[in-house]
Structures are given as C-alpha cells and as structure tokens.
Design an enzyme around this catalytic site. Structure first.
Site, mmCIF file in Angstrom:
data_model
loop_
_atom_site.group_PDB
_atom_site.id
_atom_site.type_symbol
_atom_site.label_atom_id
_atom_site.label_comp_id
_atom_site.label_asym_id
_atom_site.label_seq_id
_atom_site.Cartn_x
_atom_site.Cartn_y
_atom_site.Cartn_z
ATOM 1 N N GLY A 1 43.529 42.305 38.761
ATOM 2 C CA GLY A 1 43.131 41.788 40.068
ATOM 3 C C GLY A 1 43.158 40.280 40.071
ATOM 4 N N SER A 2 42.424 39.702 40.998
ATOM 5 C CA SER A 2 42.483 38.246 41.166
ATOM 6 C C SER A 2 41.780 37.529 40.016
ATOM 7 C CB SER A 2 41.823 37.864 42.490
ATOM 8 O OG SER A 2 40.486 38.314 42.462
ATOM 9 N N GLY B 1 38.370 38.497 38.096
ATOM 10 C CA GLY B 1 38.608 38.748 36.671
ATOM 11 C C GLY B 1 37.785 37.839 35.775
ATOM 12 N N GLU C 1 44.316 41.228 33.528
ATOM 13 C CA GLU C 1 45.657 41.038 34.115
ATOM 14 C C GLU C 1 45.446 40.408 35.479
ATOM 15 O OE1 GLU C 1 48.515 41.629 32.661
ATOM 16 O OE2 GLU C 1 48.000 42.960 31.001
ATOM 17 N N CYS D 1 52.164 40.415 41.438
ATOM 18 C CA CYS D 1 51.559 39.369 40.596
ATOM 19 C C CYS D 1 52.662 38.479 40.041
ATOM 20 C CB CYS D 1 50.752 39.992 39.477
ATOM 21 S SG CYS D 1 51.638 41.280 38.601
HETATM 22 P P1 NAD Z 1 40.884 41.878 43.726
HETATM 23 O O1 NAD Z 1 40.424 40.969 42.649
HETATM 24 O O2 NAD Z 1 40.397 41.631 45.102
HETATM 25 O O3 NAD Z 1 40.441 43.390 43.373
HETATM 26 C C1 NAD Z 1 40.838 44.022 42.190
HETATM 27 C C2 NAD Z 1 39.849 45.134 41.854
HETATM 28 O O4 NAD Z 1 38.593 44.557 41.480
HETATM 29 C C3 NAD Z 1 39.552 46.084 43.013
HETATM 30 O O5 NAD Z 1 39.504 47.409 42.549
HETATM 31 C C4 NAD Z 1 38.180 45.613 43.458
HETATM 32 O O6 NAD Z 1 37.426 46.618 44.117
HETATM 33 C C5 NAD Z 1 37.558 45.253 42.122
HETATM 34 N N1 NAD Z 1 36.367 44.382 42.165
HETATM 35 C C6 NAD Z 1 35.999 43.502 43.127
HETATM 36 N N2 NAD Z 1 34.814 42.908 42.785
HETATM 37 C C7 NAD Z 1 34.451 43.409 41.593
HETATM 38 C C8 NAD Z 1 33.352 43.197 40.712
HETATM 39 N N3 NAD Z 1 32.371 42.324 41.013
HETATM 40 N N4 NAD Z 1 33.296 43.894 39.548
HETATM 41 C C9 NAD Z 1 34.284 44.751 39.226
HETATM 42 N N5 NAD Z 1 35.351 45.012 40.016
HETATM 43 C C10 NAD Z 1 35.429 44.340 41.182
HETATM 44 O O7 NAD Z 1 42.487 41.900 43.673
HETATM 45 P P2 NAD Z 1 43.512 42.567 44.712
HETATM 46 O O8 NAD Z 1 43.521 41.778 45.974
HETATM 47 O O9 NAD Z 1 43.318 44.040 44.796
HETATM 48 O O10 NAD Z 1 44.913 42.340 43.946
HETATM 49 C C11 NAD Z 1 45.647 41.163 44.012
HETATM 50 C C12 NAD Z 1 45.426 40.315 42.768
HETATM 51 O O11 NAD Z 1 45.716 41.076 41.595
HETATM 52 C C13 NAD Z 1 46.370 39.122 42.711
HETATM 53 O O12 NAD Z 1 45.656 38.007 42.248
HETATM 54 C C14 NAD Z 1 47.425 39.553 41.696
HETATM 55 O O13 NAD Z 1 48.101 38.492 41.071
HETATM 56 C C15 NAD Z 1 46.593 40.353 40.733
HETATM 57 N N6 NAD Z 1 47.413 41.267 39.956
HETATM 58 C C16 NAD Z 1 47.678 40.941 38.655
HETATM 59 C C17 NAD Z 1 48.495 41.761 37.893
HETATM 60 C C18 NAD Z 1 48.825 41.399 36.478
HETATM 61 O O14 NAD Z 1 49.268 42.280 35.767
HETATM 62 N N7 NAD Z 1 48.613 40.185 36.040
HETATM 63 C C19 NAD Z 1 49.049 42.924 38.452
HETATM 64 C C20 NAD Z 1 48.752 43.226 39.780
HETATM 65 C C21 NAD Z 1 47.931 42.387 40.518
#
Ligand code: NAD
Length: 514
Positions: free
Chosen positions: A245-246, A250, A267, A301
């Site tokens: 995620g973001s 993260g 990631e 990503c």
């Molecule tokens: P996001 O960070 O908003 O959410 C990711 C996940 O985290 C979701 O399931 C969300 O519900 C969960 N989450 C939110 N708050 C949390 C907390 N406090 N504790 C635990 N979990 C929590 O990201 P998104 O908008 O779904 O995805 C886009 C982001 O993901 C972009 O920054 C992208 O670059 C990244 N991404 C990275 C990779 C990689 O492999 N590097 C791959 C895909 C996406």
C-alpha cells in the site's frame, strides 16, 4: 458486452450474492446484522454488490482458526502442498475470464489487464508447484571434527496479508500461495475498494482446500484499515505482516510490527523514472514510456511518473509522445479499444486535480491533458485525461507519488546528471533506461546507477514478470515478493549443528576442562 451484462455474468458465474460474507474462518461468517460496504464500479458509479464486515469477535475466530490450521498444514509434505496449489491454479484458470471481468468492474482495469492479473496469479501457482520441491537449505563445512552444520527453513505460522486496491488478486496470490508452499497459513485483509474480488478469489481457493479434507489455510477478514488492519498489525500471533500500500500507511505498519518484534514485508509507493538517451530507439522508447505512464490509468506501483530526456532529442521525443497521448482511447474499460480506463474512485480524481494544480503552481507546463474526462453512458465514472507536465526542475510535488496518469517530463544534459536526478526522490521501486549505448545502459544498471529494486533496459518501468524478486528500496519499504528466493521471507532459517562423534570439541578452539 456492456457493464450491466458483465455485472450479471460475473455475479452469477462466480456465485456472488447481493450481500456477501467478508469473513472466512473455515466457514463463511453469517451476514445478518453486520455492517456492509458497497462495492462501486468506478466506470459508471453503479453498485456491484455488498460485502459484510466482521466484528472484533469475528476477527478472533479467524485468528484461532488460522492457528489450528497451521498445526495441520505445516506438517503436510511440501510437494503435497504444491499439489493443492496446482489445483488452485487450475480453478483460477477455469475462472480467468470471470475473475478478470470482476477486476474490470470493481477497480476499472481494462479487460486485457483484468485477465492479465488473473494470469499472474496462475503463474504464481505454477511457480509454487516447482518451489514446493525446492525449499533447499545449505550444508556448510564444519570447523569441528565429526560435526555437520546445515541450515533449514521452517514456516513462520500465521501471516497477515494486507493488500492495496490496484492488484486485488495478484498481490494476494504472490503472498498467500508462496506462504502456503512454505507451510504457512494466511489471514487476508483486502482493500475496501476491492472486496468482491477478495471474496471471489477466497471462495475458489477455499473450495479446493476443503475438498482435499484440509483445514482453512486461506482465511479472509474484511474490514477497514483502522479496525481489522490495525488489529492484525498489532497481533503477536501474526509472525509476519506482508503489507502492500501507500508509504504513509506502510510506515505506520512497519513501526507497529517492529515494536512487537514481528517481521514485515513492506511493498510501498514508487516514483518511477525512465531515462531516454540520445541513442535510444525512439519508436520503442515512446511505446515503453507511454505504456508505463498510462497503463492501468497510472495506478500501478511501477507506473512511469517521470521521464528524463536528453536535450538533443527532447523536442522530437516530446512531440512523438504527445501524439500517442492524443491518440489513446479513454473510457469504459469494457470496451476492447479502451487504453485508459477510470481511476478507482472520486477521491483519486480529487488527488489528480490537486496534483495538476500544484504542479502548475510550481511552474509546470501542461503538454497534454490535465483535465477531467467525461465518457458517454458512464455519467458517474471517474475519468481523467492522461497528463504530461513539463517541469524545469525536480522539486515539490514531483517528489511525491500521485496515483494517477501524470507524467513529469524533464530534460537532462549528461548521463551523470540523469542518474543523480533519477535517484533524488524518496522512493526506490522501478526504473528504466531506453538506450542502445552499452556504456550508458551498463552504467545505469551498475551500483553507481539506478538505486531502485527493479531496473529495466529498453522496456517499461511497469509490467514485471513473476520470476524475479519484486520490490523496492528507500521509502518503497525494502520488501521482496514473488519470484527468485523471495520465499525465504516467509520462512525462519534454522542453523543446525550435529555432532556425530564421541567427543565434544568446542568451536574457535575454546577449552572447557571438565
Ligand atoms: P493504502 O495505503 O490506502 O491501503 C492499503 C491497505 O492498507 C488497504 O487494505 C487498507 O485498508 C490498509 N490500511 C489502511 N490503514 C491501515 C492501518 N492503519 N493499519 C493496517 N492497514 C491499513 O493503499 P492503496 O490506495 O490501496 O494502494 C495504492 C498504494 O499502494 C500506492 O502507494 C502504490 O504504490 C502502493 N502499491 C505498492 C506496491 C508494491 O509492490 N510496491 C504494489 C501495489 C501498490
């Protein structure tokens, strides 16, 4: 097929209900009386279905079921585990079209990209079949007589898998299938923007597990990040948290997991750059940069977010790229001619708008796009036009990842300048160089070159294969998933010393006279 027909086909074919259960602990949680979250199609704003969210009590049932299942699954011989994963791969293959369409409907990927994502999950399943017979450890020469030294790899136990919206099935497969091959059990907390895909994939995997008489090894716990995500991250029973995620989220996840001495795979976000040198094959480079920047509407990503073009070819390259940007079809992702579908939701459209405004305020000049886009028949869709913005220097908003099709276009004079600019961002996921100059390409992929986890020569920053380890450095989090020896992240290494002699010599020549 229009969106309405596709919805009917997918919901019936994948046996999804009006309200689905979002929690699986060996059986599906009853949905009555639970909070539900609607799944909205970003292509036209219609409701696809709903998923019931679990309470803290339901989460507890999931974690207990995971611990019980681990006791059985970790004792199943690894090649037999591979057989079960092979069956899951076959079921995904049978349902590839439907699952791909569901991804199109739920997150707005084009049909080819939706199907491609399921292919990625199938590829990982195939990879795991081989892996299940190759979980090797080393044997090391011992310094003591009649001793043997070796290392072996054991599973970790329960693994929490928290996923982003943009690869709603593949990221689960990267983690859950490899973790399972190693002997672990996973608890999946999917993105709230892709709940139906999580339910459909979990149904398929769990049917295979059940018909083989095994306990639930692929558990599901839908809920918000603040509730279920937070519980999982802080739960000592989850030996590893694999978070995608973001960077902002993260960072918190990494700190919280480390505070309880849990392991994590992070990631996170990327700010990926392509360098186009004077010797580049321009046709190939234009295609590579266009794909990297516009595929999945810039929501990978690994999407190309910056392009550095040598000043001697700058004008020619930019005008060629502008032509491609002007020619792509933006619209309904069900349409086979569509190249750029919608963003995931209205919030993403707002982010796009504010980023374009900030870039302009910083002196950015729009070379293409910059606007919202309306699509006939898709009134409430989340469409924007893919955007190129020329920047004099790399600063401010350019250092951030905006999850939208915005490409910052910049000029460079020397390969050293290009590499310095390339690396001068907080993220370190993917990179690309387009060049036929062997000196410059080798320099770019050397230790003095790109500082990213992934580097590409004459191909796009986006579109990785599963065979290599996937992940990035710096604020991308440092994790590695998918191919190569990434499976070791899901295992604990144990060093074993065996004395088969009649004496007990000590290492480093130490004497213990008793
Ligand atoms: P996001 O960070 O908003 O959410 C990711 C996940 O985290 C979701 O399931 C969300 O519900 C969960 N989450 C939110 N708050 C949390 C907390 N406090 N504790 C635990 N979990 C929590 O990201 P998104 O908008 O779904 O995805 C886009 C982001 O993901 C972009 O920054 C992208 O670059 C990244 N991404 C990275 C990779 C990689 O492999 N590097 C791959 C895909 C996406």
């Amino acid at each position: 097929m229009n969106l309405k027909e596709a919805k009917k086909k997918v919901l019936e074919g994948l046996e999804l209900q009006e309200v689905n259960s979002g929690v699986y602990f060996g059986e599906w949680m009853k949905v009555q009386g639970k909070d539900v979250v609607e799944s909205i199609c970003p292509a036209d704003g219609h409701v696809l279905g709903s998923v019931a969210q679990g309470t803290e009590e339901d989460y507890e049932k999931v974690m207990i079921a995971a611990e019980d299942a681990y006791k059985v699954w970790s004792r199943v011989p690894a090649p037999r585990r591979g057989e079960i994963i092979r069956e899951i791969g076959s079921e995904l293959f049978k349902n590839k079209e439907l699952l791909g369409l569901l991804i199109t409907l739920e997150v707005g990927k084009t049909v080819t990209e939706g199907a491609g994502e399921i292919q990625e999950a199938i590829d990982i399943a195939n990879f795991c079949v081989g892996l299940s017979r190759q979980l090797y450890g080393l044997t090391i020469a011992s310094e003591r007589p009649e001793h043997r030294l070796m290392e072996q790899w054991h599973p970790l136990g329960t693994i929490g898998v928290i996923t982003s919206f943009n690869f709603p099935a593949a990221v689960w497969a990267w983690n859950a299938l490899i973790a399972a091959a190693v002997g672990n059990v996973t608890v999946w907390k999917p993105s709230s923007s892709a709940l139906l895909t999580a339910v459909a994939v979990s149904h398929i995997a769990n049917r295979v597990v059940k018909r083989n008489g095994l306990p639930p090894i692929f558990l599901l716990s839908c809920g918000s990040g603040r509730t279920v995500g937070n519980l999982l991250v802080n739960d000592k029973r989850a030996a590893l948290i694999s978070f995608t995620g973001s960077t902002a989220t993260g960072r918190r996840v990494g700190e919280q997991t480390a505070a309880r001495f849990g392991k994590s795979i992070l990631e996170l976000g990327g700010n990926n750059c392509a360098v186009v040198t004077p010797d580049a094959d321009i046709d190939l480079a234009v295609k590579g940069v266009a794909f990297g920047a516009m595929a999945t509407a810039g929501q990978r990503c690994t999407s190309t977010r910056r392009v550095l073009i040598h000043s001697s070819i700058y004008d020619n390259f930019v005008s060629r790229l502008q032509k491609v940007y002007g020619s792509v079809n933006i619209g309904n992702p069900m349409n086979p001619h569509t190249v750029v579908g919608p963003l995931v939701d209205a919030g993403a459209v707002e982010d796009f708008k504010s980023t374009v405004a900030k870039a302009q305020k910083q002196g950015g000049r729009i070379l293409h796009g910059g606007l919202l886009f309306s699509v006939e028949g898709c009134k409430d869709g989340c469409y924007v036009s893919p955007t190129m913005i020329e920047m004099e220097k790399q600063d401010g908003i350019v250092l951030e990842e905006t999850f939208a099709p915005i490409l910052y276009v910049m000029k460079y004079e020397s390969i050293d300048d290009a590499i310095a600019t390339h690396n001068a961002v907080p993220q370190g996921l993917s990179s690309a160089i387009f060049s036929n100059n062997i000196r410059e390409t080798e320099y770019f992929i050397s230790a003095a070159g790109s500082d990213c986890g992934i580097v590409n020569v004459n191909t796009s920053s986006a579109g990785a294969e599963i065979g290599g380890a996937f992940g990035g450095e710096k604020e991308t989090g440092g994790g590695r998933e998918s191919g190569s020896d990434s499976w070791k992240y899901y295992a604990r290494r144990q060093t074993v010393t065996i004395n088969y002699g009649k004496d007990i010599p000590l290492s480093q020549g130490v004497e213990f006279p008793v």
